[in-house]
Design an enzyme around this catalytic site. Structure first.
Site, PDB file in Angstrom:
ATOM      1  N   ASP A  14      -0.322   2.585  -8.540  1.00  8.51           N
ATOM      2  CA  ASP A  14      -1.128   3.361  -7.602  1.00  8.51           C
ATOM      3  C   ASP A  14      -0.986   4.867  -7.889  1.00  8.51           C
ATOM      4  O   ASP A  14       0.119   5.393  -7.896  1.00  8.51           O
ATOM      5  CB  ASP A  14      -0.589   3.019  -6.199  1.00  8.51           C
ATOM      6  CG  ASP A  14      -1.299   3.730  -5.064  1.00  8.51           C
ATOM      7  OD1 ASP A  14      -2.235   4.508  -5.331  1.00  8.51           O
ATOM      8  OD2 ASP A  14      -0.911   3.508  -3.894  1.00  8.51           O
ATOM      9  N   HIS A  61       0.073   5.679   0.858  1.00 15.73           N
ATOM     10  CA  HIS A  61       0.272   5.709  -0.603  1.00 15.73           C
ATOM     11  C   HIS A  61       1.472   6.567  -0.984  1.00 15.73           C
ATOM     12  O   HIS A  61       1.773   7.562  -0.329  1.00 15.73           O
ATOM     13  CB  HIS A  61      -0.988   6.259  -1.289  1.00 15.73           C
ATOM     14  CG  HIS A  61      -2.203   5.419  -1.064  1.00 15.73           C
ATOM     15  ND1 HIS A  61      -2.533   4.348  -1.868  1.00 15.73           N
ATOM     16  CD2 HIS A  61      -3.154   5.462  -0.097  1.00 15.73           C
ATOM     17  CE1 HIS A  61      -3.640   3.785  -1.412  1.00 15.73           C
ATOM     18  NE2 HIS A  61      -4.032   4.441  -0.340  1.00 15.73           N
TER      19      HIS A  61
END
Length: 557
Positions: free
Chosen positions: A194, A367
């Protein structure tokens, strides 16, 4: 001579150089596993488009090789395209409890009852064809998120999925750093990770920190509270419910996707709701404002979402009133800043007090920031690295981060959707591309709107339309009526009569020339009309509307 060793291929069909429509193909010999199958939302150039899904032509051509689709978590950008893709490629789907609960809902909506859904738990290993697939618990802004380790004959592929490292998660289930470190110790061939927050220094704050802010907001007001957040952020919804319970408020839920997620996650026991706490919106009228909290969609300013309709006084059941406290528990996704700002302004005008990210800690990201990404790289210590899930600048920055941590530049692959990366145990290289791209969904039409249709919509939206109707005789091809001109979105006819009269005259004269030369082909008459009218209108208005000539034929006796 011995058989040439087979290569492992990794092919991202979406999710690179963009936020959304994540889908990655892992291929070895005659077997394929697909990781995720997401959608993205249209940008402002895609007029009238509802959603965007990945082009899966490559999977359709290799449908016999596909063993399964495995899912990292239940966000739309990872599961949203499944109903469209499974129509063409009906293969088993593997995912955790909540992820499959949300998928099941989607499949029911799309009337796809015959899909095989296999429930797995974080920590579980399953065999799919030649592959051993391991689901590893991650923290994210939705429960039941997993990273996926695929053990192949060539080596281990580790896909982090979307993640952050939260030491105090709401459900107490922390990311399984032990398992990740173990994986790294045994050796990982390639990691896909990610990249969303790679440009942010430090670490992402814990989801728990938002709970304290909610309690402060609830403690400080006796007015009605409306909280807008992402429907899929179940942990955030849990904290709103906990604060409401603590301060003696009932909870009403507004917005279709929010109602769906609350229902599914409550049924699965992931969202814990005290008996009788959630009430129907219609029953709110019986309660005092100090006893009410409304959880709603619309934190991104989406025009049709519940909060936007409240702000513009179009919601059938909820009217914003003086003193309402509205909390935006999210940050605008890049590109949505203007619409969010518009909704905030509308709410202030209606007398509400609006609390958003710049005023209080009402949102944290799901995130990983830079320091968490460094830890992930150090634990996994992969031989090769492919930055995933991000715009091109994010991927580039994540590639540089890997190099800073000691990875050789030639082992980092900043690639595009459709690129094929081939691996042996000791080598890796980009070798060709496969079809990839976007398929636009408009209503029930999937892929029937392309660039030409979008260009026409843009043209119509910017410059309007003029329809020119001409009637000719079937006997001799002479003009018997018209030209009649209809204008839509170009000028208001009643206020521009001189222009319209002049336009008719110009077209009539051009058609007269055709008539004198015995030209009766419809295509020539149409093109002549278009050309002379376009030149005339541009000269007079410096605008170029779309011109649509219509030729009708009448049979004279």
């Amino acid at each position: 001579m011995g058989r040439k060793p087979a290569k492992l291929k990794i092919i991202p069909l979406g999710g690179l150089d963009e936020i959304g429509k994540n889908i990655t193909v892992i291929e070895y010999r005659d077997e394929i596993i697909v990781i995720d199958c997401g959608l993205s939302f249209p940008d402002e150039e895609m007029l009238g488009i509802d959603i965007v899904i990945p082009d899966v032509t490559y999977l359709e051509k290799n449908v016999d090789k596909i063993k399964a689709i495995v899912l990292t978590h239940g966000h739309e950008d990872h599961i949203g395209a499944l109903p469209y893709v499974l129509r063409k490629i009906n293969v088993p789907v593997y995912g955790t409890n909540l992820t499959l609960g949300l998928v099941e809902n989607k499949l029911k909506e799309h009337k796809l009852p015959n899909v095989v859904l296999n429930k797995v738990k974080a920590g579980q290993e399953i065999n799919i064809g030649l592959f051993k697939v391991e689901f590893i618990r991650m923290n994210h802004s939705i429960p039941d998120a997993c990273g996926i380790a695929i053990h192949t004959p060539v080596g281990v592929v580790f896909h982090t999925g979307d993640f952050k490292i939260d030491y105090t998660p709401i459900d107490g289930n922390m990311i399984d750093l032990h398992k990740i470190a173990e994986l790294g110790k045994k050796g990982v061939l390639v990691m896909l990770a990610d990249s969303t927050n790679v440009e942010r220094p430090g670490s992402t704050m814990s989801e728990k920190s938002v709970g304290a802010t909610f309690e402060n907001i609830f403690r400080a007001t006796d007015k009605r509270i409306i909280v807008a957040t992402f429907a899929s952020n179940v942990h955030r919804v849990q904290q709103i419910i906990d604060a409401a319970h603590k301060f003696g408020r009932k909870v009403a839920v507004s917005g279709r996707s929010m109602i769906n997620v609350v229902k599914v996650s409550s049924q699965l026991g992931i969202l814990v709701v005290p008996e009788g706490l959630i009430v129907d919106i219609d029953d709110m009228k019986e309660l005092d404002d100090s006893q009410v909290v409304i959880i709603t969609t619309g934190s991104q300013g989406e025009p049709m979402a519940a909060l936007s309709r409240m702000a513009s006084a179009e919601h059938r059941k909820i009217v914003i009133k003086q003193g309402d406290v509205v909390v935006f528990s999210s940050t605008p996704i890049p590109g949505n800043e203007k619409t969010v700002s518009r909704v905030i302004n509308q709410l202030f005008k209606k007398g509400a007090e609006v609390i958003y990210k710049t005023l209080a800690d009402v949102h944290v990201s799901g995130h990983a920031c830079r320091e968490e990404l460094k830890l992930m790289h150090r634990l996994v210590n992969p031989k090769y690295f492919i930055p995933a899930h991000g715009e091109y600048r994010h991927l580039k920055s994540h590639g540089k981060l890997a190099e800073e941590l000691g990875m050789p530049k030639e082992n980092t692959f900043v690639i595009q959707n459709g690129d094929v990366v081939e691996f042996t145990k000791d080598t890796a290289r980009v070798n060709g591309t496969v079809p990839s791209g976007r398929i636009l969904v408009d209503g029930l039409g999937v892929g029937d709107v392309g660039n030409i249709v979008l260009r026409d919509r843009k043209h119509l939206g910017e410059d309007g339309l003029m329809v020119v109707v001409i009637t000719i005789s079937s006997k001799n091809g002479k003009i018997v009526a018209g030209p009649d001109i209809i204008s839509r979105g170009f000028v208001y006819v009643r206020e521009s009569e001189d222009l319209m009269v002049e336009a008719r005259r110009v077209v009539r004269e051009a058609l007269k020339v055709c008539e004198n030369q015995n030209i009766t082909e419809w295509s020539v008459l149409k093109n002549t009309t278009k050309d002379v009218l376009r030149s005339f209108l541009y000269e007079k208005t410096k605008r170029r509307p779309m011109i649509l000539p219509v030729v009708m034929e009448v049979h004279e006796k």
